[in-house]
Design an enzyme around this catalytic site. Structure first.
Site, PDB file in Angstrom:
ATOM      1  N   ASP A  96      32.922  34.751  40.335  1.00 42.95           N
ATOM      2  CA  ASP A  96      33.966  33.750  40.138  1.00 42.95           C
ATOM      3  C   ASP A  96      35.243  34.173  40.857  1.00 42.95           C
ATOM      4  OD1 ASP A  96      34.972  31.343  38.352  1.00 42.95           O
ATOM      5  OD2 ASP A  96      36.503  32.903  38.226  1.00 42.95           O
ATOM      6  N   TYR A 101      43.434  33.756  43.988  1.00 42.07           N
ATOM      7  CA  TYR A 101      43.235  35.195  43.804  1.00 42.07           C
ATOM      8  C   TYR A 101      43.444  35.985  45.090  1.00 42.07           C
ATOM      9  CZ  TYR A 101      40.834  33.595  39.543  1.00 42.07           C
ATOM     10  OH  TYR A 101      40.498  32.997  38.361  1.00 42.07           O
ATOM     11  N   LYS A 130      37.919  27.935  43.476  1.00 35.30           N
ATOM     12  CA  LYS A 130      38.769  26.927  42.848  1.00 35.30           C
ATOM     13  C   LYS A 130      39.800  26.384  43.831  1.00 35.30           C
ATOM     14  CE  LYS A 130      38.341  29.680  38.650  1.00 35.30           C
ATOM     15  NZ  LYS A 130      37.985  30.934  39.327  1.00 35.30           N
ATOM     16  N   HIS A 163      41.642  24.058  39.843  1.00 37.85           N
ATOM     17  CA  HIS A 163      42.051  25.265  39.125  1.00 37.85           C
ATOM     18  C   HIS A 163      42.953  24.977  37.921  1.00 37.85           C
ATOM     19  CE1 HIS A 163      42.794  29.846  39.847  1.00 37.85           C
ATOM     20  NE2 HIS A 163      42.648  29.562  38.573  1.00 37.85           N
ATOM     21  N   GLN A 223      36.286  25.466  32.943  1.00 37.60           N
ATOM     22  CA  GLN A 223      36.538  26.896  32.748  1.00 37.60           C
ATOM     23  C   GLN A 223      37.894  27.064  32.065  1.00 37.60           C
ATOM     24  OE1 GLN A 223      37.631  30.628  35.535  1.00 37.60           O
ATOM     25  NE2 GLN A 223      35.687  29.681  36.107  1.00 37.60           N
ATOM     26  N   PRO A 251      37.357  36.728  28.346  1.00 37.09           N
ATOM     27  CA  PRO A 251      36.547  36.901  27.135  1.00 37.09           C
ATOM     28  C   PRO A 251      36.833  38.201  26.387  1.00 37.09           C
ATOM     29  CG  PRO A 251      35.220  37.369  29.070  1.00 37.09           C
ATOM     30  CD  PRO A 251      36.519  36.804  29.569  1.00 37.09           C
ATOM     31  N   LEU A 252      37.537  39.132  27.052  1.00 38.43           N
ATOM     32  CA  LEU A 252      37.907  40.398  26.407  1.00 38.43           C
ATOM     33  C   LEU A 252      39.387  40.425  26.052  1.00 38.43           C
ATOM     34  CD1 LEU A 252      35.890  42.815  28.735  1.00 38.43           C
ATOM     35  CD2 LEU A 252      35.196  41.876  26.513  1.00 38.43           C
ATOM     36  N   SER A 254      41.830  40.001  28.138  1.00 38.07           N
ATOM     37  CA  SER A 254      42.607  40.343  29.341  1.00 38.07           C
ATOM     38  C   SER A 254      43.800  41.257  29.057  1.00 38.07           C
ATOM     39  CB  SER A 254      43.100  39.053  30.022  1.00 38.07           C
ATOM     40  OG  SER A 254      42.039  38.216  30.350  1.00 38.07           O
ATOM     41  N   GLU A 312      28.528  48.337  31.927  1.00 37.43           N
ATOM     42  CA  GLU A 312      28.721  48.130  30.494  1.00 37.43           C
ATOM     43  C   GLU A 312      28.722  46.636  30.168  1.00 37.43           C
ATOM     44  OE1 GLU A 312      32.074  49.117  27.023  1.00 37.43           O
ATOM     45  OE2 GLU A 312      32.482  49.547  29.145  1.00 37.43           O
ATOM     46  N   ASN A 313      29.396  45.844  30.990  1.00 35.71           N
ATOM     47  CA  ASN A 313      29.485  44.405  30.753  1.00 35.71           C
ATOM     48  C   ASN A 313      28.122  43.721  30.823  1.00 35.71           C
ATOM     49  OD1 ASN A 313      32.230  44.791  30.533  1.00 35.71           O
ATOM     50  ND2 ASN A 313      32.724  43.969  32.543  1.00 35.71           N
TER      51      ASN A 313
END
Length: 366
Positions: A96, A101, A130, A163, A223, A251-252, A254, A312-313
């Site tokens: 993504d 960015y 986006k 976006h 999104q 989702p964590l 940020s 880990e993710n």
């Protein structure tokens, strides 16, 4: 109130490779699969959780998208090239990015090297970018898209999103109107430059009042911010009813982004309840939070450039949070972390939180 386990209506979550999915009560399901596309017709009840074997979601466009995606907003320069390779090697197949960015060129370079080495093929990947505000005018949508494709060195995007619901010019009305932007995106789909189109940071009211009445191609994805401190249940339920899949950024929670923005908000990965559950299950707090997101009914887009964290993710797949633990996490206090100030202007069209998100600020609950 417990967070609803919501699975996106006719965009139903899929269990691959068998391509079978059972959620709540299905009154009808028809699945036809090929290497690149999938047609799904389902009728599902709100309140169903994703099973541990579900890895992809079938979008209303007929294409499939990996539920675990790599968010790239923190990746820049040479670090981005290395991180892109590390993400693919860790197992991510959903990338993504966005014009905003400023890392599409680096991602494109890394992908070309991965293609040439045989590590992965283009058809194995799902790439999202986006459209930024300056390209909202109808005659600027295709040029904006082509610039992204050029930087990414790709012939098509799997998903292209508006976006933010922003206006090129401040004022009482959105200028240009979203209908103009959407019509231009539809032409790009017809041209084969995009496979699925959608939006980001759009409230149900903004989608329903502008895009849905005129759309020949319905939004496949919305999104938005979503995590255990911001379940976003109202939006999730509405999107489910409309067959629009919800993809979760942040989702964590940020923590690095919040720190950079000078926001003093709780770090979910340090939450005592989350850590206690992680210890009990033999998982990390990160894996527990990502798993919660998947069971809440969204795809998730964790951000990291650290190879260890990327691996880990990926560990959020292949297991299930017990119902009691899911419910415990769902009962955490609620607060939107990304308020969207960049999309607000004193002259409009969105002058404050309530006008942008079409809901009241609930930060006092945290």
């Amino acid at each position: 109130m417990l967070g609803s386990r919501v699975v996106a209506g006719s965009s139903g979550l899929l269990c691959l490779p068998k391509l079978q999915h059972r959620v709540g009560r299905l009154s009808a399901m028809s699945i036809k699969a090929s290497a690149a596309t999938l047609e799904v017709a389902t009728k599902q009840n709100v309140g169903a959780a994703a099973s541990k074997s579900q890895t992809h979601v079938g979008l209303n466009s007929g294409h499939i998208m990996p539920l675990l995606g790599w968010g790239t907003s923190q990746a820049t320069g040479d670090e981005c090239i290395k991180a892109t390779k590390a993400a693919i090697e860790a197992g991510f197949r959903h990338i993504d990015t966005a014009e905003m960015y400023k890392n599409e060129q680096e991602i494109g370079k890394a992908l070309q090297e991965l293609f040439k080495s045989g590590t992965v093929k283009r058809e194995d990947l799902f790439v999202t970018s986006k459209l930024w505000t300056e390209h909202h005018p109808g005659d600027q949508v295709r040029p904006g898209l082509m610039d992204s494709l050029s930087r990414l060195q790709l012939e098509y995007l799997d998903l292209y999103l508006i976006h933010w619901p922003t206006s090129v010019k401040p004022g009482p009305k959105v200028d240009p109107p979203f209908e103009e932007t959407w019509a231009a995106l539809e032409k790009c789909v017809e041209e084969g430059l995009i496979r699925s189109i959608g939006v980001s940071n759009f409230s149900p009211e903004k989608i329903e009042s502008s895009i849905l009445p005129m759309a020949k191609i319905r939004p496949a994805v919305n999104q938005v911010e979503m995590h255990a401190h911001w379940r976003n249940d109202r939006l999730l339920k509405w999107c489910n009813q409309q067959g629009i899949h919800v993809s979760a950024y942040g989702p964590l929670s940020s923590p690095q982004t919040m720190q950079a923005m000078g926001k003093d908000v709780p770090n979910l990965m340090e939450d005592k309840i989350v850590n206690k559950i992680a210890q009990k299950l033999g998982k990390t707090p990160t894996q527990v939070l990502l798993r919660w997101g998947l069971q809440h009914g969204s795809s998730v887009l964790p951000k990291s450039v650290n190879p260890h964290h990327l691996k880990e993710n990926i560990g959020a797949a292949g297991w299930q949070l017990p119902e009691e633990d899911y419910d415990t996490i769902s009962n955490l206090p609620q607060q939107r972390y990304f308020t969207g100030s960049l999309a607000m202007h004193e002259d409009g069209p969105w002058r404050n939180y309530e006008e942008l998100w079409d809901e009241k600020d609930v930060s006092e609950l945290l």
